[in-house]
Design a protein around this motif. Sequence first.
Motif, PDB file in Angstrom:
ATOM      1  N   PRO A   9       0.842  -1.205   0.000  1.00 48.15           N
ATOM      2  CA  PRO A   9       0.000   0.000   0.000  1.00 48.15           C
ATOM      3  C   PRO A   9       0.871   1.247   0.000  1.00 48.15           C
ATOM      4  O   PRO A   9       1.837   1.314   0.754  1.00 48.15           O
ATOM      5  CB  PRO A   9      -0.792  -0.096   1.307  1.00 48.15           C
ATOM      6  N   TRP A  10       0.562   2.180  -0.861  1.00 45.08           N
ATOM      7  CA  TRP A  10       1.380   3.382  -1.011  1.00 45.08           C
ATOM      8  C   TRP A  10       0.765   4.524  -0.220  1.00 45.08           C
ATOM      9  O   TRP A  10      -0.437   4.760  -0.300  1.00 45.08           O
ATOM     10  CB  TRP A  10       1.444   3.740  -2.496  1.00 45.08           C
ATOM     11  N   MET A  11       1.592   5.215   0.546  1.00 42.69           N
ATOM     12  CA  MET A  11       1.126   6.406   1.237  1.00 42.69           C
ATOM     13  C   MET A  11       1.481   7.628   0.395  1.00 42.69           C
ATOM     14  O   MET A  11       2.657   7.831   0.081  1.00 42.69           O
ATOM     15  CB  MET A  11       1.785   6.515   2.618  1.00 42.69           C
ATOM     16  N   PHE A  12       0.476   8.401   0.056  1.00 45.86           N
ATOM     17  CA  PHE A  12       0.713   9.591  -0.749  1.00 45.86           C
ATOM     18  C   PHE A  12       1.091  10.757   0.155  1.00 45.86           C
ATOM     19  O   PHE A  12       0.934  10.689   1.378  1.00 45.86           O
ATOM     20  CB  PHE A  12      -0.524   9.924  -1.575  1.00 45.86           C
ATOM     21  N   GLN A  69      -1.891   1.631  -6.354  1.00 45.50           N
ATOM     22  CA  GLN A  69      -2.733   2.139  -5.284  1.00 45.50           C
ATOM     23  C   GLN A  69      -3.698   3.189  -5.823  1.00 45.50           C
ATOM     24  O   GLN A  69      -4.865   3.223  -5.462  1.00 45.50           O
ATOM     25  CB  GLN A  69      -1.855   2.744  -4.179  1.00 45.50           C
ATOM     26  N   LEU A  70      -3.186   4.021  -6.729  1.00 45.76           N
ATOM     27  CA  LEU A  70      -4.009   5.071  -7.343  1.00 45.76           C
ATOM     28  C   LEU A  70      -5.166   4.444  -8.111  1.00 45.76           C
ATOM     29  O   LEU A  70      -6.304   4.907  -8.035  1.00 45.76           O
ATOM     30  CB  LEU A  70      -3.113   5.885  -8.289  1.00 45.76           C
ATOM     31  N   ALA A  71      -4.882   3.357  -8.836  1.00 49.58           N
ATOM     32  CA  ALA A  71      -5.941   2.671  -9.583  1.00 49.58           C
ATOM     33  C   ALA A  71      -6.954   2.067  -8.612  1.00 49.58           C
ATOM     34  O   ALA A  71      -8.156   2.067  -8.868  1.00 49.58           O
ATOM     35  CB  ALA A  71      -5.346   1.585 -10.468  1.00 49.58           C
ATOM     36  N   ALA A  72      -6.446   1.570  -7.467  1.00 43.32           N
ATOM     37  CA  ALA A  72      -7.330   0.919  -6.495  1.00 43.32           C
ATOM     38  C   ALA A  72      -8.328   1.907  -5.875  1.00 43.32           C
ATOM     39  O   ALA A  72      -9.408   1.514  -5.470  1.00 43.32           O
ATOM     40  CB  ALA A  72      -6.509   0.257  -5.395  1.00 43.32           C
ATOM     41  N   PHE A  73      -7.960   3.201  -5.834  1.00 40.97           N
ATOM     42  CA  PHE A  73      -8.871   4.189  -5.250  1.00 40.97           C
ATOM     43  C   PHE A  73     -10.125   4.377  -6.092  1.00 40.97           C
ATOM     44  O   PHE A  73     -11.140   4.842  -5.623  1.00 40.97           O
ATOM     45  CB  PHE A  73      -8.173   5.552  -5.099  1.00 40.97           C
ATOM     46  N   GLN A  74     -10.036   4.050  -7.384  1.00 42.34           N
ATOM     47  CA  GLN A  74     -11.162   4.208  -8.308  1.00 42.34           C
ATOM     48  C   GLN A  74     -11.716   5.637  -8.274  1.00 42.34           C
ATOM     49  O   GLN A  74     -12.919   5.847  -8.129  1.00 42.34           O
ATOM     50  CB  GLN A  74     -12.253   3.191  -7.988  1.00 42.34           C
ATOM     51  N   LEU A  75     -10.813   6.600  -8.409  1.00 43.70           N
ATOM     52  CA  LEU A  75     -11.207   8.010  -8.398  1.00 43.70           C
ATOM     53  C   LEU A  75     -11.667   8.423  -9.794  1.00 43.70           C
ATOM     54  O   LEU A  75     -11.415   7.726 -10.776  1.00 43.70           O
ATOM     55  CB  LEU A  75     -10.009   8.874  -7.992  1.00 43.70           C
ATOM     56  N   SER A  76     -12.320   9.581  -9.877  1.00 44.93           N
ATOM     57  CA  SER A  76     -12.643  10.143 -11.189  1.00 44.93           C
ATOM     58  C   SER A  76     -11.315  10.507 -11.846  1.00 44.93           C
ATOM     59  O   SER A  76     -10.325  10.754 -11.155  1.00 44.93           O
ATOM     60  CB  SER A  76     -13.501  11.391 -11.020  1.00 44.93           C
ATOM     61  N   PRO A  77     -11.273  10.548 -13.197  1.00 44.45           N
ATOM     62  CA  PRO A  77     -10.001  10.863 -13.856  1.00 44.45           C
ATOM     63  C   PRO A  77      -9.383  12.157 -13.334  1.00 44.45           C
ATOM     64  O   PRO A  77      -8.180  12.254 -13.156  1.00 44.45           O
ATOM     65  CB  PRO A  77     -10.394  10.999 -15.324  1.00 44.45           C
TER      66      PRO A  77
END
Lengths: 330, 233
Positions: A67-70, B134-142
């Motif tokens: 898990p990456w912490m931003f 991780q960014l993809a896993a958040f499923q955020l809007s573009p």
Amino acid sequence: MNPVLELDIRFPPSEPRVEVDGFRLAEAEKLVLFGPNGAGKSTLLRVLAGIIHEAEVPAAAYLPQAPWMFRGTAGQNLDFGLSADGRVLARAVAADLGVNDLGLRARQLSGGEAQRVAIARVLARGEEVVLLDEPLAAVDLRDRAEVAGIIRRRLDGRAAVIVTHDRDDAAILGDAMAVMLDGRIVQRGPVADVFAQPVDEAVADVVGVANVLVGDAAEVDGSLVSVDAGDLRVWGLGDAPTGGSARAMFGGETVTILPAGSAVGSARNSWTGRIRDVRRLGRLLEVVIDVGHPIVAIVTPGAADALDMSPGAEVVVSVKATAVRVVGGD
Amino acid sequence: MGFLLEVFRDALSALSGGLGGDLGSVVWLTSWIAFVATGISVLIGVPLGTTLGLSEFRGKRATTVLVNTGMGLPPVLAGLVLLLLLWRGGPFGAWGILFTPAAMVLAQAMLAIPIAVGLTASAISGLPLAAKEQLAAFQLSPWNRGAVAVREVWPAVGGAVAAAFGRVISEVGAVLIVGGNIRGETRVLTTAIVQETRQAQFGQALAFGFVLLGMALVVNAGITWLQFKDAAR
């Protein structure tokens, strides 16, 4: 029950590294993916998460292996991708997990703390399917059972696929277990069955042979807790509220077989039973003894020679309480 | 050595004398053109670069080559193309903005956008795999996903902004062509330096050069300060 997830997986498409036909996940099922490094567990989970290989998969909450912490605080990282309700829930889960100072810079968190933030975040998501890749990898050994118990409770009612290569974690988190070797699922069944009866030597080598007894926590004596599984009372280390459901786990190699009538001294866990089955497991023997509940023992052929191991023979089975792990919860 | 000293002395006296009254208007025009052009290039270039950096598509490599070529676009060529487009009778001749600051802003933005796109894309592409996953896993809007990614590599994106500004403020070929270096209207520091040099007013030219350098220094110091302030987060 209708499966919440069902698909054939071939990844990468050209040269199958992970190849699973008819992967199914039932409603509210907790499936543990178990296997050695490089078996394809994480790859399979990524496919299920829709991260790689555009399979038709339902939306899932996904916890990556690392898990990456931003940039920003722990609290800001906790909020990523969550609705307002989800953020409230994430804070509650984080507090359960012992993450209290959300004002800290996320980059300054220890590995275990970062993993707890990530666990709270993923458990607070609304999806019906939850995918966890080694959720306890960065958690200290002494906190693992507790964290696993919290995860288990928070997954209640939802389907989940959990990657792990730890036996205890698998026994706590899973209902069912799929063992992966070289990109394929080689055995799938209830966790206790897979541990007790690996289909072949390769699986036995990976999972080890273990006994998982499900019952109710009965008595507490110091740091020991007893679990009543049917007529069998098993003492072990751990904490489980008495009266609540609990699991007792111990490896097949911790079980000692003695001639019938042997005095067992201080061992709290000693039961008389009959040999039901003897199987060769590589250079070792796997012995199933019926003591009102099947107990699996792993012994060396030498030890077997000293005893009558023929099916039906009466023996005494003994396990040190300190070798048994007790965990509360279903 | 005597010659250089004399030029230097002339430059200093020109600076203290306010460069014959021209300085104020030249600096003012240079500043606002540079800031508007940089602003446009950041507003367009950073989102485009983020999209390019985060997405996987057929032709990504070819697109990257095009963008990188754009980063080295010769200013005089950009100026010439824009001149043709804005010329009376050209496709955008009706706008009537040739030889106005508006045309100069356009020219500079044309040069700075590929820099903003290219450097942002390369910063975003350089995110560790774990961060991308991780960014993809958040499923955020573009849009939100891009915002998180940019924030994550902000010092590098700040560098992209600084590079875009550097390109804009130091550029002379394109603004000379589409601006025309009209005194009091489209003369900026770089074209003023060209003008003074041509007329052998070296002290004057050098004085403009000092001012130009000073502006670049102030802006870059600001960006660097922000980068360092944020680096620990």
